[in-house]
Design a protein around this motif. Structure first.
Motif, PDB file in Angstrom:
ATOM      1  N   ALA A 469       0.992  -1.210   0.058  1.00  0.00           N
ATOM      2  CA  ALA A 469       0.056   0.036   0.036  1.00  0.00           C
ATOM      3  C   ALA A 469       0.897   1.135   0.014  1.00  0.00           C
ATOM      4  N   SER A 470       0.377   2.425  -0.731  1.00  0.00           N
ATOM      5  CA  SER A 470       1.471   3.521  -0.699  1.00  0.00           C
ATOM      6  C   SER A 470       0.307   4.595  -0.135  1.00  0.00           C
ATOM      7  N   PHE A 477       6.030   9.389  -0.928  1.00  0.00           N
ATOM      8  CA  PHE A 477       4.990   8.297  -0.758  1.00  0.00           C
ATOM      9  C   PHE A 477       5.719   7.453   0.343  1.00  0.00           C
ATOM     10  N   VAL A 479       5.571   3.747   1.484  1.00  0.00           N
ATOM     11  CA  VAL A 479       5.087   2.297   0.756  1.00  0.00           C
ATOM     12  C   VAL A 479       5.302   1.187   1.618  1.00  0.00           C
ATOM     13  N   HIS A 482       0.977  -4.684   3.166  1.00  0.00           N
ATOM     14  CA  HIS A 482      -0.506  -4.599   3.609  1.00  0.00           C
ATOM     15  C   HIS A 482      -0.581  -5.157   5.178  1.00  0.00           C
ATOM     16  N   ARG A 519       4.794   0.217  -7.073  1.00  0.00           N
ATOM     17  CA  ARG A 519       3.402   0.449  -6.467  1.00  0.00           C
ATOM     18  C   ARG A 519       3.220   1.980  -6.689  1.00  0.00           C
ATOM     19  N   VAL A 520       3.867   2.661  -6.473  1.00  0.00           N
ATOM     20  CA  VAL A 520       3.711   4.127  -6.517  1.00  0.00           C
ATOM     21  C   VAL A 520       3.276   4.462  -8.088  1.00  0.00           C
ATOM     22  N   SER A 522       2.222   2.637 -10.455  1.00  0.00           N
ATOM     23  CA  SER A 522       0.889   2.041 -10.674  1.00  0.00           C
ATOM     24  C   SER A 522      -0.708   2.982 -10.036  1.00  0.00           C
ATOM     25  N   THR A 523      -0.249   3.296  -8.721  1.00  0.00           N
ATOM     26  CA  THR A 523      -1.158   4.264  -8.070  1.00  0.00           C
ATOM     27  C   THR A 523      -1.477   5.613  -8.798  1.00  0.00           C
ATOM     28  N   GLY A 524      -0.036   6.161  -9.441  1.00  0.00           N
ATOM     29  CA  GLY A 524      -0.223   7.296 -10.056  1.00  0.00           C
ATOM     30  C   GLY A 524      -0.654   7.332 -11.552  1.00  0.00           C
ATOM     31  N   ASN A 525      -1.305   5.922 -11.953  1.00  0.00           N
ATOM     32  CA  ASN A 525      -1.835   5.836 -13.422  1.00  0.00           C
ATOM     33  C   ASN A 525      -0.671   5.908 -14.287  1.00  0.00           C
TER      34      ASN A 525
END
Length: 615
Positions: A469-470, A477, A479, A482, A519-520, A522-525
């Motif tokens: 999770a971020s 961020f 990270v 989970h 992960r970051v 991916s979260t930032g599209n």
């Protein structure tokens, strides 16, 4: 087992063929060996008996030798009666226990010192006598005397194999040993490699390390200087055929070879792309030259070791290592590696600080692990293997044996003057098809750019990224896994500049983005990994492409051949999926249109006609 425990302590003779046996008789003669034919034994019994028949005396010897091996001793040929080609020829043979007879006392002389060697002979009376007979027409050999009473202890099955009579090196094993000797590996490593190849337990080869050393000594040239002269002459011959081959050497005050280093043109090309991290291994020693061997190796974009160069040094001191490093930098046009890994050699460490001050020096874990047996086996005893397995598990290491097998090929390339880049690249192109696991756009994008080896490493991180999770944190961020409530890694991301960094520094260490950074993204599209985080050393480039780009206008035929190879690879890769095929078809159509717009010279037409006739 002792003589009292033996079930076969028998003595018997054929009354019709009684002759005296003197095991101390040294006037016997040996005949030339006859051609061995099939034995004519009349029974399947494994114990010799009076009247047992053989087609030749060699067949009788082999039978008695096998019997002796089962009992715990070995035999040797002793006295003979008669001689081939004289009168009736050879008529009688005696085979005796290897401990039969007594060693004659040598008279010592002041001019020739005597070796103090302990003899194994103790006057044992065990023997087998055979005599030639023609009763059935054709000559054959019959057992006429046999005694199996020993005045010494017999050996256990796991001990008898160490007797000289049973320690044999086959022709095929001799060939392999000599090949290993050229690579410079130690006799202990040779034995371990052959045990692995033959799938036998350690120590159960039909020969010992001493036998291997004796074999190598018998093949070694009497004058080591001849080897050095041959090596220098070989380098000069290669230089005449290939101007891009490079070598340097020094001579001592006696005009003898002191140091020599060399590298191939393909090795220099590989270093230009993959020379960011280099291993300098100085743990081998070439027996033929009695000189330490150092090899520079790295890892290419397919995860395979690549050879950069090697050096032979007379001495392992600061001066020699400094010369070697200067020669290497000269081969590589002054380009020093970012990181170099070595063993714990203090002289080499000082030389690196002098010649490559900007290069980070680290110790190679494999060179350290390879020394564990000499460090810990005596201290830990039976617990050593258990401790070693736990160490490998904790540090996620493969076995030292696998490491030695891989390193053997690199050393062979160094000393055999073979350029194996072409075969290596062919093998790399045949790696397994890539299978997507996450379906994420970043994964699909990376799969088209990275080699299978590099992509598999990135794919592992992509799969693990889904478990993290971020959270926005200060200017970046945080990270974390989970399942964790605190801790984590700090990730900084600047989308406009395309820069992302993580506090774990995995990308700086391996060139592969970590799970935290992925992960970051991916979260930032972010649907594609920024280009700077797909480094060229892990991309699908090949030495064939590099040669094509660097070839001169004069080698037209070679360039055409290289282009054909690239087109073949293009078809192979494009056929793996519909998406790849669509991209290839579209891009090739555009490229073909551009090429047709270019004018064709008359010289080009002639060269193409010449190539067509040669194909």
């Amino acid at each position: 087992m002792s003589e009292d425990a033996s079930p076969m302590l028998v003595v018997y003779d054929d009354p019709s063929d009684q002759r005296s046996l003197s095991l101390d008789d040294t006037s016997s003669t040996e005949e030339s060996p006859d051609e061995t034919r099939l034995s004519l034994e009349t029974t399947n019994d494994a114990i010799p008996y009076i009247g047992q028949r053989f087609s030749t005396h060699d067949a009788a010897y082999e039978f008695y030798s096998e019997f002796a091996k089962r009992c715990g001793f070995s035999i040797r040929r002793h006295r003979t009666e008669g001689k081939d080609g004289v009168g009736k020829g050879l008529t009688r043979r005696y085979f005796v226990c290897h401990r039969a007879g007594n060693t004659p006392v040598k008279t010592s002389t002041d001019s020739k010192p005597q070796r103090n060697r302990k003899s194994s002979r103790c006057g044992c009376q065990a023997y087998m006598r055979i005599s030639k007979t023609t009763e059935l027409g054709a000559p054959e050999w019959r057992v006429t005397g046999f005694a199996n009473h020993h005045n010494h202890e017999l050996l256990e099955p796991n001990q008898v194999r160490f007797l000289p009579a049973y320690r044999t090196i086959s022709d095929s094993d001799k060939t392999r040993i000599l090949m290993y000797a050229k690579t410079g590996i130690s006799v202990h490593q040779m034995m371990r490699l052959m045990e692995l190849e033959k799938c036998v337990e350690p120590g159960y080869l039909p020969f010992t390390e001493k036998d291997v050393r004796n074999l190598l000594q018998s093949f070694r040239k009497l004058d080591p200087e001849e080897e050095s002269i041959d090596l220098l002459r070989m380098c000069k011959n290669i230089k005449e055929k290939d101007p891009n081959f490079r070598f340097e050497f020094t001579l001592d005050t006696n005009n003898c070879l002191e140091n020599i280093a060399w590298s191939y043109a393909s090795s220099i090309q590989s270093y230009d792309i993959f020379g960011d991290a280099v291993v300098f291994d100085t743990t081998h020693r070439l027996t033929a030259f009695d000189m330490p061997l150092g090899i520079w190796v790295g890892m290419n974009n397919y995860g395979m070791p690549c050879f950069f160069g090697c050096v032979l040094l007379r001495e392992e001191n600061l001066r020699s290592y400094s010369w070697a490093l200067k020669a290497f930098l000269g081969f590589m046009n002054g380009k020093a590696p970012q990181t170099i890994l070595t063993d714990q050699n203090m002289c080499l460490k000082e030389a690196l600080a002098m010649e490559m001050p900007a290069t980070k020096h680290a110790l190679c874990i494999w060179m350290i692990v390879a020394k564990f047996p000499s460090w810990f086996s005596a201290v830990l005893g039976e617990r050593y293997n258990e401790w070693k397995a736990e160490f490998y598990r904790l540090y996620n290491l493969e076995s030292v044996e696998d490491f030695e097998l891989g390193w053997r090929d690199m050393v062979a390339v160094a000393v055999d003057f073979k350029d194996q880049t072409g075969e290596q690249q062919t093998m790399q192109q045949n790696l397994q098809n890539i299978c997507l696991k996450t379906g994420a756009p970043m994964e699909s994008h990376a799969a088209t750019i990275l080699t299978p080896f590099a992509f598999s490493k990135l794919q592992e991180q992509l799969v693990l990224a889904a478990h993290y999770a971020s959270f926005p944190f200060e200017d970046g961020f945080l990270v974390r896994h989970h399942t964790k409530a605190d801790g984590g890694r700090k990730v900084y991301w600047a989308p406009r500049e395309g820069i992302i960094s993580c506090s774990c520094h995995q990308f700086e260490f391996s060139g592969i983005l970590c799970r935290h950074a992925l992960r970051v993204l991916s979260t930032g599209n972010c649907f594609q990994i920024p280009d700077r985080y797909l480094p060229s050393r892990w991309r699908r480039i090949s030495m064939t492409s590099a040669k094509l780009l660097q070839s001169t206008p004069n080698d037209h035929g070679e360039r055409v051949q290289l282009l054909q190879n690239m087109v073949s690879s293009l078809i192979t890769e494009s056929a793996k999926s519909k998406e790849r095929l669509d991209i290839a078809t579209e891009q090739v159509s555009i490229l073909l249109s551009r090429i047709r717009e270019q004018p064709v010279s008359l010289q080009g037409v002639r060269e193409m006609s010449s190539i067509g006739r040669n194909l």
